[in-house]
Structure formats: structure tokens, C-alpha cells
Design a protein around this motif. Structure first.
Motif, PDB file in Angstrom:
ATOM      1  N   ARG A  53       0.701  -1.332  -0.123  1.00  0.00           N
ATOM      2  CA  ARG A  53      -0.124  -0.005  -0.085  1.00  0.00           C
ATOM      3  C   ARG A  53       0.925   1.525   0.039  1.00  0.00           C
ATOM      4  O   ARG A  53       0.483   2.343  -0.449  1.00  0.00           O
ATOM      5  CB  ARG A  53      -1.074  -0.005   1.277  1.00  0.00           C
ATOM      6  CG  ARG A  53      -1.827  -0.888   1.112  1.00  0.00           C
ATOM      7  CD  ARG A  53      -2.567  -1.132   2.329  1.00  0.00           C
ATOM      8  NE  ARG A  53      -3.092   0.034   3.117  1.00  0.00           N
ATOM      9  CZ  ARG A  53      -4.300   0.621   2.925  1.00  0.00           C
ATOM     10  NH1 ARG A  53      -5.339   0.025   2.039  1.00  0.00           N
ATOM     11  NH2 ARG A  53      -4.776   1.677   3.515  1.00  0.00           N
ATOM     12  N   ASN A  54       1.984   1.151   0.386  1.00  0.00           N
ATOM     13  CA  ASN A  54       3.194   2.129   0.593  1.00  0.00           C
ATOM     14  C   ASN A  54       4.350   1.998  -0.306  1.00  0.00           C
ATOM     15  O   ASN A  54       5.314   1.842   0.748  1.00  0.00           O
ATOM     16  CB  ASN A  54       3.037   2.910   1.752  1.00  0.00           C
ATOM     17  CG  ASN A  54       2.017   2.896   2.538  1.00  0.00           C
ATOM     18  OD1 ASN A  54       1.154   4.195   2.492  1.00  0.00           O
ATOM     19  ND2 ASN A  54       1.339   1.867   3.217  1.00  0.00           N
TER      20      ASN A  54
ATOM     21  N   LEU B 100       4.470   9.835   4.611  1.00  0.00           N
ATOM     22  CA  LEU B 100       4.673   8.469   4.074  1.00  0.00           C
ATOM     23  C   LEU B 100       4.769   7.644   5.346  1.00  0.00           C
ATOM     24  O   LEU B 100       4.199   6.466   5.416  1.00  0.00           O
ATOM     25  CB  LEU B 100       5.646   8.439   3.109  1.00  0.00           C
ATOM     26  CG  LEU B 100       6.165   6.733   2.544  1.00  0.00           C
ATOM     27  CD1 LEU B 100       4.950   6.065   1.887  1.00  0.00           C
ATOM     28  CD2 LEU B 100       7.173   7.042   1.561  1.00  0.00           C
TER      29      LEU B 100
ATOM     30  N   ARG C 133       1.651   7.228   7.427  1.00  0.00           N
ATOM     31  CA  ARG C 133       0.731   6.292   6.773  1.00  0.00           C
ATOM     32  C   ARG C 133       1.101   4.798   6.854  1.00  0.00           C
ATOM     33  O   ARG C 133       0.376   4.014   7.088  1.00  0.00           O
ATOM     34  CB  ARG C 133       0.378   6.769   5.317  1.00  0.00           C
ATOM     35  CG  ARG C 133      -0.124   7.770   5.131  1.00  0.00           C
ATOM     36  CD  ARG C 133      -0.890   8.143   3.966  1.00  0.00           C
ATOM     37  NE  ARG C 133       0.347   8.474   2.701  1.00  0.00           N
ATOM     38  CZ  ARG C 133       0.873   7.938   2.024  1.00  0.00           C
ATOM     39  NH1 ARG C 133       0.511   6.832   1.758  1.00  0.00           N
ATOM     40  NH2 ARG C 133       1.945   8.568   1.221  1.00  0.00           N
ATOM     41  N   PHE C 134       2.311   4.481   6.622  1.00  0.00           N
ATOM     42  CA  PHE C 134       2.848   3.101   6.701  1.00  0.00           C
ATOM     43  C   PHE C 134       2.667   2.615   7.990  1.00  0.00           C
ATOM     44  O   PHE C 134       2.109   1.307   8.275  1.00  0.00           O
ATOM     45  CB  PHE C 134       4.404   2.951   6.143  1.00  0.00           C
ATOM     46  CG  PHE C 134       4.948   1.893   6.376  1.00  0.00           C
ATOM     47  CD1 PHE C 134       4.941   0.635   5.312  1.00  0.00           C
ATOM     48  CD2 PHE C 134       5.802   1.334   7.496  1.00  0.00           C
ATOM     49  CE1 PHE C 134       5.234  -0.520   5.411  1.00  0.00           C
ATOM     50  CE2 PHE C 134       6.290   0.208   7.523  1.00  0.00           C
ATOM     51  CZ  PHE C 134       6.047  -0.869   6.443  1.00  0.00           C
TER      52      PHE C 134
ATOM     53  N   ASP D 179      -0.823   1.958   8.776  1.00  0.00           N
ATOM     54  CA  ASP D 179      -1.412   0.590   8.239  1.00  0.00           C
ATOM     55  C   ASP D 179      -0.878  -0.513   8.911  1.00  0.00           C
ATOM     56  O   ASP D 179      -1.645  -1.550   9.021  1.00  0.00           O
ATOM     57  CB  ASP D 179      -0.888   0.754   6.825  1.00  0.00           C
ATOM     58  CG  ASP D 179      -1.595   1.563   5.798  1.00  0.00           C
ATOM     59  OD1 ASP D 179      -2.637   1.973   6.376  1.00  0.00           O
ATOM     60  OD2 ASP D 179      -1.217   1.670   4.549  1.00  0.00           O
TER      61      ASP D 179
END
Length: 462
Positions: free
Chosen positions: A298-299, A440, A443-444, A447
Motif C-alpha cells: 500500500r506504501n 509516508l 501512513r505506513f 497501516d
């Protein structure tokens, strides 16, 4: 016949030196092509070297414990039929220089071949390769070594660990194990053996060190001695160089998140009782490893490296997942190749094999290189979190803290807040701020945390 000098081969992966751990031969021994003659320790693994000739050992040119540069002569061999075997003398890496010992000896020029650490192939003299117990898949082969008996310390711990000495009061251990213990400051008389007949194995020493008792196992110091100096070699030397290089090259940023792991811990317990996973060691680390692979998909920019020479960011479309493993030799970070393509069961098998091999000190150099992102499991030491240093060539490393019960606020069926005990951990993500910005990285990390809080999300994301 002619004396040939067997040189330390190039183990690859950019390594330029190795330590001599133990000799498997002595002066006067007859050896055949591919017989193991010496065990060496590189900065990444233990490797056993075969001899490319059939002959007699004339001289051991270096001693156990010496650090030797690649290409340096380490043993002299009186080679059988040297006029037929001189082509082996010039094998790159094997580096056997011909030293004529009398008239009639010859040396072919201009012939080269590529040498491997294990198995140079049969010589032209027609010698046959000895039968091996199993077909090796890495440059490491297990061989039997003789036992060495050493009288214990006057204050021997045999009374505390009655199995640690033979009936004669001598500690039993093979030379590589004895050298391994010495390098790590461990007194073998303090280690409880598990081998037949009271033999101390490498695994026994590693378990002793991992138990936290190693500090008490340092060999007794001389009266009045105020310091102990330990040579910086092998894995510790390589780790130090890599960490200094990373810390002063990549601008590190670390973020933290606290995670409710209750659903993941429930999943772990269910999988342990699932017959499909009966041969897999199911742990929270396994679920985290799978979550990391899904979060990378996703990243993808988190799975990258900074190419300074080309002034490019190189995004990797595969995940070579590194797992930091603490061993008595130091911290090593082997990686699972193409982890993103594996099912949970396959990933668990690969993880178990990787950790086991690392603790035995038998990780091949190829498994230590090419990593793209790493997990360090500090929780096994009872640590909540940390700020790990990124492995050179990677963009991020995630620290996994211990999982423990803590009070947690949840909503009951009526929507009211209540405090209940939950399984909680902390994750910290260090990343290279040159190529990973705060958005980034956040978000990682979010997740990964979301997958651990609700493993069912994997069905949607995968």
C-alpha cells in the motif's frame, strides 16, 4: 610434487578479510580434493573451506584466531601430481601459488577458473570427491570435529551445573565451540551441556548468552585487573561500521504508535491449534511480518533505497524482509527473499529457518545481503520500544516492543467508555528522511498498526 600455497578465497559480498576459527587438519595429514581443511568466520557467517588438491599438509601458515586478508596464503600443501594440477593453483580466490620443490615441476600460465568456497571440482589427477552426508545448498557444511578437554576453573561450576563436566572433571566442547565461547567472554564451565556424554554445543553457549547469564560467565580476571579488552572482529566489526555509516549518512526520524494487539494474540492462539500450521512456529512476530508485507504494497515508496551516485530513489517491487537476530556473535540481519509472495504458513516456515540458522552462526552471505526493509524484535528482551538505526541501503526499520496486558479504554455495547485489560504493544518506525517524508512514514506505520488491531483487514488489503 610441488608445494602449493592455498590462499584465502574471496567469500563475496564485498568482504575483504576473515578470522581463522579452527583448523581441521594438521601438518602431515593427507587430504583429498574437496576435503574441509579450515573453518573461517567472515563478518556475516561461518564458512568451511575445502582444499582444491590431493596432497599432504606441509605447513599451517596462520594460527586460529588470526585475521587474514582475502588472497593471503594460509596453508602449504605438497600436491600429488602437481604437473597435472597446476591449473588449480591459479584459481581466482583459491589462489594456490606453485612453489617448485625440485626439477621437473611445472606451472601452466594463462589458465583460470572460477572457484567456489565449497567444491572446486575434481582434479585432473583423477581423485574422486568424497561422499557427503547431504547435498549442501549453501557454502556452509556441517562436519564433525574432535573434542577438546580442558580442566575447569578452580571455582568450577560443576556443582551448580553437574552436567557441564565429564566424570574426570573436564569440560567437553569442540574447538569451534570453545573458540566461540572465548570470543564472547563465556566461561564454558558455567554452561549446562545438552550433547551426548556431557558435550557443550554451540546452541548451549548461545542459549546461555541469551539468558542474560553471560555477564556472570566472563572468564575470571587476574587479581588487580581493572579492564577486559575484547577484539572487535567478525559480525561486531561489520555491524559497527554499518551502523556508523547509516547514522551519519541517513537523516533518521522515528515515530511511535501504541497498538491494541488483542485480536492478533487471539489469532496466534487459534493458528497454533490449526493443523495447517502444525509445523509452523506461530508467533506475534509472524503476524507482524505479514502485516509489514501488506503495508509495503500500500506504501511502496517505503521499500526503497537512496542511490547517491545516480541521484535517484530506487523503489523495490519486491520485499526482502530483514529480521534482526541477536546472537552471541552480535546482531545479524538475514532477510527472507520475496517475502511479499509468501502465504502466512510459508512465511512462518521461512522465518523459523532464518532465525534458527542465524543463531547457529551458519547464515550464508547471500542471505545477509539485499534486504529492503527490516523488523527488530526488541520485545523478546522485555523492552517496550526503541529508536533503531536503519540498515545501510534501506529506507526504514520497525521496532516491535513487548506485548503485555495494560488497561485500555473501549466502548461497551451501550457506547459507554469502559476500562478493560487488553494485550498492548508499541511499534516504532525509523526512516530515512531523504526519501521518506512524515506523511509516508506515518501512513505506513498506521497501516501496520491497523492490521495488528484487526488482522481481518488482510483479507481486504491482500
Amino acid at each position: 610434487m610441488a608445494a602449493q600455497l592455498f590462499k584465502l578465497p574471496d567469500p563475496g559480498e564485498g568482504l575483504v578479510e576473515a578470522d581463522i576459527v579452527s583448523w581441521k587438519v594438521k601438518v602431515g595429514d593427507h587430504v583429498k580434493t574437496n576435503d574441509i581443511v579450515v573453518e573461517i568466520e567472515t563478518a556475516k557467517s561461518l564458512v568451511e573451506l575445502p582444499i582444491p588438491w590431493d596432497g599432504t599438509i606441509l605447513e599451517l601458515l596462520v594460527s586460529e584466531g588470526d585475521t587474514v586478508e582475502v588472497g593471503a596464503a594460509i596453508v602449504s600443501v605438497d600436491v600429488v601430481g602437481s604437473h597435472r594440477d597446476d591449473d588449480h593453483a591459479h584459481a581466482p580466490g583459491a589462489g594456490g601459488d606453485s612453489v617448485p620443490t625440485g626439477p621437473g615441476s611445472s606451472d601452466k600460465a594463462g589458465e583460470e577458473r572460477v572457484a567456489n568456497l565449497v567444491g572446486y571440482g575434481p582434479s585432473d589427477g583423477g581423485t574422486t570427491r568424497r561422499r557427503r552426508r547431504s547435498t549442501p545448498t549453501t557454502p556452509v557444511e556441517l562436519v564433525e570435529t574432535p573434542l577438546v578437554e580442558t580442566p575447569p576453573d578452580p571455582a568450577s561450576a560443576a556443582a551448580t551445573h553437574p552436567g557441564s563436566a565429564s566424570p574426570g572433571g573436564k569440560v567437553l566442547a569442540k574447538p569451534p565451540v570453545r573458540k566461540f565461547a572465548k570470543d564472547n567472554g563465556i566461561d564454558l564451565s558455567q554452561v549446562t551441556p545438552s550433547g551426548a556424554g556431557g558435550i557443550i554445543t554451540r546452541a548451549d553457549v548461545e542459549s546461555f548468552a541469551a539468558s542474560g547469564s553471560a555477564a556472570a560467565a566472563v572468564a575470571p580476571r587476574a587479581p588487580g585487573e581493572r579492564e577486559t579488552r575484547v577484539p572487535i572482529k567478525g559480525v561486531r566489526k561489520m555491524t559497527a561500521q554499518a551502523m556508523v555509516g547509516s547514522a551519519f549518512t541517513a537523516p533518521h526520524v522515528t515515530e511511535f504508535v501504541t497498538v491494541d494487539m488483542t485480536a492478533t494474540m487471539d489469532l496466534v492462539e487459534r493458528l497454533k491449534n490449526d493443523r495447517e500450521f502444525r509445523d509452523v512456529k506461530v508467533t506475534p512476530l509472524l503476524v507482524l511480518a505479514k502485516a509489514m508485507c501488506l503495508a509495503v504494497q500500500r506504501n511502496p515508496q517505503i521499500n526503497a533505497t537512496w542511490d547517491e551516485a545516480a541521484q535517484e530513489i530506487v523503489i523495490k517491487h519486491y520485499v526482502n524482509l530483514g529480521i534482526a537476530a541477536a546472537t552471541p556473535r552480535g546482531l545479524v540481519v538475514p532477510n527472507i527473499k520475496d517475502a511479499e509472495q509468501m502465504s502466512l504458513g510459508d512465511l512462518g516456515s521461512a522465518l523459523g529457518e532464518l532465525v534458527s540458522t542465524a543463531r547457529e552462526g551458519k547464515t550464508p552471505p547471500a542471505d545477509m545481503s539485499g534486504g529492503t526493509i527490516t523488523i527488530t524484535n526488541v520485545g523478546v528482551f522485555g523492552v517496550d520500544t526503541g529508536t533503531p538505526i536503519i540498515n545501510t541501503g534501506e529506507a526504514a526499520i520497525l521496532a516491535f516492543g513487548q506485548v503485555r496486558k495494560m488497561p485500555w479504554v473501549v466502548q461497551d455495547a451501550s457506547g459507554a467508555d469502559v476500562i478493560v485489560p487488553r494485550q498492548v504493544t508499541q511499534l516504532s518506525l525509523s526512516f530515512d528522511h531523504r526519501l521518506v517524508d512524515g506523511d509516508l512514514g506515518s501512513r505506513f506505520l498506521a497501516d501496520v498498526a491497523a492490521l495488528l488491531e484487526d488482522p481481518g483487514r488482510a483479507l481486504v488489503w491482500g
